[in-house]
Each structure stands twice: as structure tokens, then as C-alpha cells.
Scaffold this motif. Sequence first.
Motif, PDB file in Angstrom:
ATOM      1  N   ASP A   1      56.604 -14.268  14.204  1.00  0.00           N
ATOM      2  CA  ASP A   1      56.210 -15.514  14.976  1.00  0.00           C
ATOM      3  C   ASP A   1      56.671 -15.600  16.568  1.00  0.00           C
ATOM      4  O   ASP A   1      56.031 -15.890  17.463  1.00  0.00           O
ATOM      5  CB  ASP A   1      56.535 -16.797  14.137  1.00  0.00           C
ATOM      6  CG  ASP A   1      55.320 -16.849  12.969  1.00  0.00           C
ATOM      7  OD1 ASP A   1      54.481 -16.343  12.920  1.00  0.00           O
ATOM      8  OD2 ASP A   1      55.525 -17.844  12.374  1.00  0.00           O
ATOM      9  N   ALA A   2      57.907 -15.567  16.670  1.00  0.00           N
ATOM     10  CA  ALA A   2      58.704 -15.486  17.868  1.00  0.00           C
ATOM     11  C   ALA A   2      58.254 -14.463  18.578  1.00  0.00           C
ATOM     12  O   ALA A   2      57.803 -14.754  19.828  1.00  0.00           O
ATOM     13  CB  ALA A   2      60.327 -15.368  17.465  1.00  0.00           C
ATOM     14  N   VAL A   3      58.194 -13.312  18.234  1.00  0.00           N
ATOM     15  CA  VAL A   3      57.638 -12.256  19.005  1.00  0.00           C
ATOM     16  C   VAL A   3      56.220 -12.340  19.618  1.00  0.00           C
ATOM     17  O   VAL A   3      55.813 -12.038  20.758  1.00  0.00           O
ATOM     18  CB  VAL A   3      57.837 -10.749  18.410  1.00  0.00           C
ATOM     19  CG1 VAL A   3      57.047  -9.443  19.079  1.00  0.00           C
ATOM     20  CG2 VAL A   3      59.198 -10.595  18.028  1.00  0.00           C
ATOM     21  N   ARG A   4      55.330 -12.882  18.647  1.00  0.00           N
ATOM     22  CA  ARG A   4      54.044 -13.080  18.995  1.00  0.00           C
ATOM     23  C   ARG A   4      53.774 -14.210  20.259  1.00  0.00           C
ATOM     24  O   ARG A   4      53.165 -13.858  20.786  1.00  0.00           O
ATOM     25  CB  ARG A   4      53.277 -13.499  17.883  1.00  0.00           C
ATOM     26  CG  ARG A   4      51.562 -13.655  18.091  1.00  0.00           C
ATOM     27  CD  ARG A   4      50.874 -14.327  17.176  1.00  0.00           C
ATOM     28  NE  ARG A   4      51.523 -15.785  17.187  1.00  0.00           N
ATOM     29  CZ  ARG A   4      51.742 -16.548  15.920  1.00  0.00           C
ATOM     30  NH1 ARG A   4      51.407 -16.006  15.038  1.00  0.00           N
ATOM     31  NH2 ARG A   4      52.139 -17.612  16.133  1.00  0.00           N
TER      32      ARG A   4
ATOM     33  N   ALA B   1      64.501 -14.757  24.572  1.00  0.00           N
ATOM     34  CA  ALA B   1      65.914 -15.104  24.634  1.00  0.00           C
ATOM     35  C   ALA B   1      65.958 -16.723  24.689  1.00  0.00           C
ATOM     36  O   ALA B   1      67.278 -17.412  24.182  1.00  0.00           O
ATOM     37  CB  ALA B   1      66.473 -14.568  26.226  1.00  0.00           C
ATOM     38  N   ARG B   2      64.925 -17.431  24.893  1.00  0.00           N
ATOM     39  CA  ARG B   2      65.309 -18.758  25.082  1.00  0.00           C
ATOM     40  C   ARG B   2      64.713 -19.492  23.728  1.00  0.00           C
ATOM     41  O   ARG B   2      65.028 -20.698  23.522  1.00  0.00           O
ATOM     42  CB  ARG B   2      64.053 -19.477  26.064  1.00  0.00           C
ATOM     43  CG  ARG B   2      64.663 -19.557  27.491  1.00  0.00           C
ATOM     44  CD  ARG B   2      64.068 -20.517  28.206  1.00  0.00           C
ATOM     45  NE  ARG B   2      62.499 -20.174  28.494  1.00  0.00           N
ATOM     46  CZ  ARG B   2      62.000 -19.459  29.321  1.00  0.00           C
ATOM     47  NH1 ARG B   2      62.859 -18.857  30.035  1.00  0.00           N
ATOM     48  NH2 ARG B   2      60.656 -19.021  29.310  1.00  0.00           N
ATOM     49  N   ASN B   3      64.335 -18.788  22.590  1.00  0.00           N
ATOM     50  CA  ASN B   3      63.644 -19.375  21.599  1.00  0.00           C
ATOM     51  C   ASN B   3      64.717 -19.365  20.443  1.00  0.00           C
ATOM     52  O   ASN B   3      65.102 -18.194  20.029  1.00  0.00           O
ATOM     53  CB  ASN B   3      62.315 -18.357  21.086  1.00  0.00           C
ATOM     54  CG  ASN B   3      61.793 -19.081  20.035  1.00  0.00           C
ATOM     55  OD1 ASN B   3      62.249 -19.945  19.222  1.00  0.00           O
ATOM     56  ND2 ASN B   3      60.422 -18.538  19.652  1.00  0.00           N
ATOM     57  N   PRO B   4      65.145 -20.317  19.855  1.00  0.00           N
ATOM     58  CA  PRO B   4      66.283 -20.574  18.892  1.00  0.00           C
ATOM     59  C   PRO B   4      65.666 -19.801  17.538  1.00  0.00           C
ATOM     60  O   PRO B   4      66.489 -19.127  16.834  1.00  0.00           O
ATOM     61  CB  PRO B   4      66.274 -21.789  18.533  1.00  0.00           C
ATOM     62  CG  PRO B   4      65.316 -22.678  19.384  1.00  0.00           C
ATOM     63  CD  PRO B   4      64.852 -21.924  20.294  1.00  0.00           C
ATOM     64  N   LEU B   5      64.491 -19.901  17.063  1.00  0.00           N
ATOM     65  CA  LEU B   5      63.839 -19.313  16.169  1.00  0.00           C
ATOM     66  C   LEU B   5      64.364 -17.592  16.148  1.00  0.00           C
ATOM     67  O   LEU B   5      64.668 -17.220  15.093  1.00  0.00           O
ATOM     68  CB  LEU B   5      62.354 -19.383  15.949  1.00  0.00           C
ATOM     69  CG  LEU B   5      61.951 -20.488  15.150  1.00  0.00           C
ATOM     70  CD1 LEU B   5      60.153 -20.508  15.005  1.00  0.00           C
ATOM     71  CD2 LEU B   5      62.547 -20.299  13.757  1.00  0.00           C
TER      72      LEU B   5
ATOM     73  N   SER C   1      57.125  -7.911  34.720  1.00  0.00           N
ATOM     74  CA  SER C   1      56.006  -7.480  34.052  1.00  0.00           C
ATOM     75  C   SER C   1      55.947  -8.350  32.780  1.00  0.00           C
ATOM     76  O   SER C   1      56.718  -9.228  32.345  1.00  0.00           O
ATOM     77  CB  SER C   1      56.494  -6.145  33.516  1.00  0.00           C
ATOM     78  OG  SER C   1      57.509  -6.230  32.674  1.00  0.00           O
ATOM     79  N   LEU C   2      54.948  -8.124  31.891  1.00  0.00           N
ATOM     80  CA  LEU C   2      54.704  -8.808  30.796  1.00  0.00           C
ATOM     81  C   LEU C   2      55.622  -8.689  29.686  1.00  0.00           C
ATOM     82  O   LEU C   2      56.023  -9.700  28.940  1.00  0.00           O
ATOM     83  CB  LEU C   2      53.416  -8.221  30.145  1.00  0.00           C
ATOM     84  CG  LEU C   2      52.988  -9.087  28.690  1.00  0.00           C
ATOM     85  CD1 LEU C   2      52.475 -10.175  28.966  1.00  0.00           C
ATOM     86  CD2 LEU C   2      51.927  -8.239  27.901  1.00  0.00           C
ATOM     87  N   GLY C   3      56.503  -7.453  29.703  1.00  0.00           N
ATOM     88  CA  GLY C   3      57.731  -7.300  28.926  1.00  0.00           C
ATOM     89  C   GLY C   3      58.590  -7.967  29.412  1.00  0.00           C
ATOM     90  O   GLY C   3      59.561  -8.564  28.449  1.00  0.00           O
ATOM     91  N   ALA C   4      59.078  -8.070  30.600  1.00  0.00           N
ATOM     92  CA  ALA C   4      60.172  -8.748  31.156  1.00  0.00           C
ATOM     93  C   ALA C   4      59.927 -10.356  30.717  1.00  0.00           C
ATOM     94  O   ALA C   4      60.902 -11.038  30.288  1.00  0.00           O
ATOM     95  CB  ALA C   4      60.277  -8.598  32.438  1.00  0.00           C
TER      96      ALA C   4
END
Lengths: 308, 306
Positions: B295-298, B33-37, B23-26
Motif C-alpha cells: 500500500d505504501a509503495v503504491r 521516507a515520510r510514510n510511517p506505515l 524523477s518519479l523514482g526520487a
Amino acid sequence: MGKYIVRRLLQMIPVIIGTTFIIYAMVFALPGDPTAGKCGERQCPESFVAEYREKYNLDDPLPIQYAKYMGQVVQGDFGTNQYGVEVREDLAKRFAVTGRLALMAIAVEIVIGISAGILAGIRKGRFVDNLVLVSTLVVISIPIFVIGAVLQYFLGVRLGLFPVTVSSEATTYELLLPAIVLGSLSVAYVARLTRTNLVENLRADYVRTAISKGLSKRRAVGLHALRNSMIPVITFIGFDFGALLGGAIVTEGIFNIQGVGGYIYRGIQVRDGVAVVGAVTALVIIYLFVNLIVDLLYGVLDPRISHD
Amino acid sequence: MTEQAIVETAHSSDANPVGEARSLGADARRALARNPLFWISATMIFIFVLMAIWPSLFTNTDPTEAVLSQARERPNSEAWFGRDIQGYDIYARVIYGARASILVGVFTTLFTTTIGAALGITAAYFGGWTDSLISRVTDIFFAIPLLLGAILFMSAFPSSNDPYFVVVFKVVAAISLLGWPALTRLMRSSVMQVLPNDYVQAARALGASPWRIIRSHVIPNSLGPIIVVATINLGAYIALEATLSFLGIGLQPPVISWGVSINDAIVGLRTTPHMLFFPSLFLSLTVLAFIMLGDAVRDAYDPKTR
């Protein structure tokens, strides 16, 4: 188009009534006796209190008070403030100063904010992009009165590049540093909004089409992507103008500018209701006209949005 | 081909080289989880929230202990961040000050964003008189400048002897009351750009309910701008709380907050810059953390950025 403008002007009427009523109710809901301290260090005589309450219709229910007040405003009579000065005269003087300050702040936003946003957007992930993102973060995260005080001290007192305070003439040069301070937060917003929207639009089909039909990258970005990216940015700048006019209180305080913000703030503190409501009413009307212009610009920028 | 076979083929094509269906959420959670920011900002926010909930974990010094003989001392081995004009330990004050700012920022953002997004979507999607009504009410509140309205609100409900949480929630109420229209307008314009798209028309033609179209097509595609602005706003709200304190009508001593500390320090900018520096630094770091998180969530949730 003409029909649309007329409709919008008619729609403004309930907004002006609603906004001024909220302000009016809040100002006259302020706790404390409105005649307290009007007669120096003694109780006001009965006759004075009676006359005062009569003059400002304080014994009527709130909606009637408000209706009577607005009846005067419609005729161009904003009343007199506590010092017996016509509020209209005061406002004309104060708005001239704050209006120029806000316009200069908007100019700073457009010039610095949009160009930084474009630079970051077309070089996404590169050094310029990170530089813009980091520096806007720094600006956003520092409160405006810290920025104001620090810039005033270093650029004004230490280096002597700018005048430290603004005289009553308020020349453009004197207002330059306050305008940069006032616009600093919005510059950051504008830059980030421009970047976000440009990055999204650069991936749009019409940009690919524009490039594949042989337009230079400059033209594809400048004419097609940028134009569509400007809609949220213009929306922001439009409403920011109102916020700048009213929100200049802190900047005006730091640089000793005789503007609207300080006028309203002083009015709230000494319970000068007439002055506060008058100033806010004027602010709201200006703000509404600016936003009408912004909405008309939507149609110019994006032909898919039509006003017919 | 029998029906059974069709179902089987459909199943086997699910496990094709594209990978398992997510899904989009997954997908978004994986990208995060891969984003260091994301991890940096989440860690910072975790520390600041911990500071707000449990300040004694970070310092043993009482923030209300005034050592007047050492007033305005520069940072030293005993008082890491120096002492302020009352001889308070600035390090302890900064730790204890986190609570007010975090509370104001988080709750104001929560209220304004929820109200703003809900009204913005409703206005844009249903159009007609719903749009007119919401837009006019929004206009009324929007036309009142935020700072001015907050000053009026705080003056109309003065808080001299109220308990801590009441004062904080008055500030939250004052900012929320006038903060939501900005987000409503933003959401409305953002949804209006999404609605003419083919996938929305297609969903409508297939008979999807308004709620389903909004939830699975409109929201994911129009949420980007409002997340960016909401996270930036979180910082702006914290700064606005400090501004109200600066004007003498927000939080006031003896309440400990970064805003109050900054205001105390600003007059001594030339002689005791450390008094201004540390509270400002913590304030800025908090704001920074929330914006980076936004920013990371977007980037993770916006299908267009992948």
C-alpha cells in the motif's frame, strides 16, 4: 455483438482442449500403478490388468489416449469411475451443491465487499476507511481453514447459531456459514479493489464535470465514478467464481459438504483419473461461460470498450 | 536573443520556486521516507526475514527438543508460547517456521508478478495476434483452479525424501505455474485503460519507441492495481502453502513451518487454543507487513494519488 459472441465461443474450443489436456497429462502422470489396490490385498490377475489397460487405452501414447477420451466426452459420455458409477451422475449431484455454495459466496462478496469498498472509498482517510482496510487485512492474513474451524466452533458449536455440518440435502441455511467462510478472502479482495478504483476515479475529470454541471454527489459517485470502478471488480468476481468452485475443497472438508472439490481431491488421491478429468472438464466449461458473460459486461459498464 | 542566452534562461527557469527537478523514482522515495506505515512494515519484514535467515539469533532452544512430560502446557515463564502436543517449545518452532513461509511467499510473488506483468503489457500493447495468442494461453492456465492444480502438481511430483529447499521450490513451482494468469489478465485490463490516453498517443506521434512508451508512460500509470494484488497475493500464497500442508501434500514434518504447526493445532482448537494462536499470529503478521508495504509503495509511485 452476435458476431463477437460466436467468435468467443469458437475461441473457447482451443482453451478447453488445452486445459483438459494439461489436466489429463498431469493425472495420468501421477506416479504409481493405476491398477494397484483394485483387487484387495493381492496382486491383480493378468487378465484384469490387461482389460483395465485396454479399457482406459493406457497402452496408447498420451495424445491418442487423450483424443480417445475426449471423443467420448464430446458424445456426453464421461465414463464410469472406479466404483462403476457414471461420472456424469456423480457430477450432476456434486455440482448442484458446490454451485449453490459458490453462488452464495459470490453474493456475500458482492453485498459485503462492494458496499465496504464504496464506504471506504468515498470516505478515504476517515475512520470507516481505516476500519475497512484493517478488517480486510485481518481476514486476508488468516488462512481459510483457521477461519473455517474457528467460526464453526464459535458460531456453530458454542453459540449454536448455525448448523455445525451440512447434511446431504444441503439446505440454504446449512450452506450459509460455509458460504461466508468460502467468500471471506474474496470479500476482502473485492472491498480493497473497489476502494482503490473508486478513489482513483473520484479524482477523474468526468466526475468533476458531473459535479460542476449540478449533479448531486450521490449521482456523480453512484452513476459515473462507481460504474467505471466496477470493471476490475467484475473481472475479479468472474474469475473468482471458477476458483470458488474448484477451491472449495477445504471448506467442503471442514463442513462435510458433498461437493465437487472433495470429489476431485478423493479422485486424485485414489488415482481415479476418469473422475478427476471429468469433473475438471465440467469446471472449465462453466468457468469459461462465466467469463464470457464478464467480458460482455465490460461493454455495458464502459461504452469506450466496444465489442464490434 | 542569442542561443547562449536562451540556454541560460532555460537553466535559470529550472531553479524556479517549484524546486529542483526530480524523477518519479526520487519523488517516490521521498514520499516513502515520510510514510510511517512504510517504516513499520519495513521493520516487521526486516525482522521476519532475519528470522528466516538466522533463527538462532532469536532463541537458544532447539525446536526439535521434545519434552513429553510438559506436552500441551500453556504459556509459562520457561516456554513463552507454551508447548505443543509433542512437547516442542512453540516459541522456537514459530521462529524456525518463518523460513518456509517467507521463501514460498517471496519467490512465488516474484515469479508470478514478473511473468504476469510482462505478458499483460505485451498482450495489451501489441494487440492483434500477439494479444490473441497470449490471452488464449493465459485462459488455458487460468481455467485450472489454483488449489486444484497445485494439489495435482504436488501429487504428480511427490516429495517424501527430498531435501528442504527442493520441497519448498516444488511448492513455489506448483503455485507459480498456475498463479501468473491472474496477474496477466489484471495487467492487460489495466494497460488497456491507459493506452487510449492522450499522452500515450502524443508519445507515439513524437516517434517514441514501443519500449520507451511502455517504460515511461504505460508502466507507471498501470502498475497500481498489480502492486496491490501482488502484495495481497504474497499473503495468499503463504496461506496457500499452509493449505497444501493442511491437505497433507505441501511441506510435511519434520520440516518446521507455520502451516504445519497450524495444521497440528487445529484439532485441539477447544482444549489447547495457544497451539493454534501463536503460529497463526506470526503468519498473519507477516502477511500484514507485506500488504502494508505494498500500500505504501503504491501511494508513493502512483502519480495520481498525489
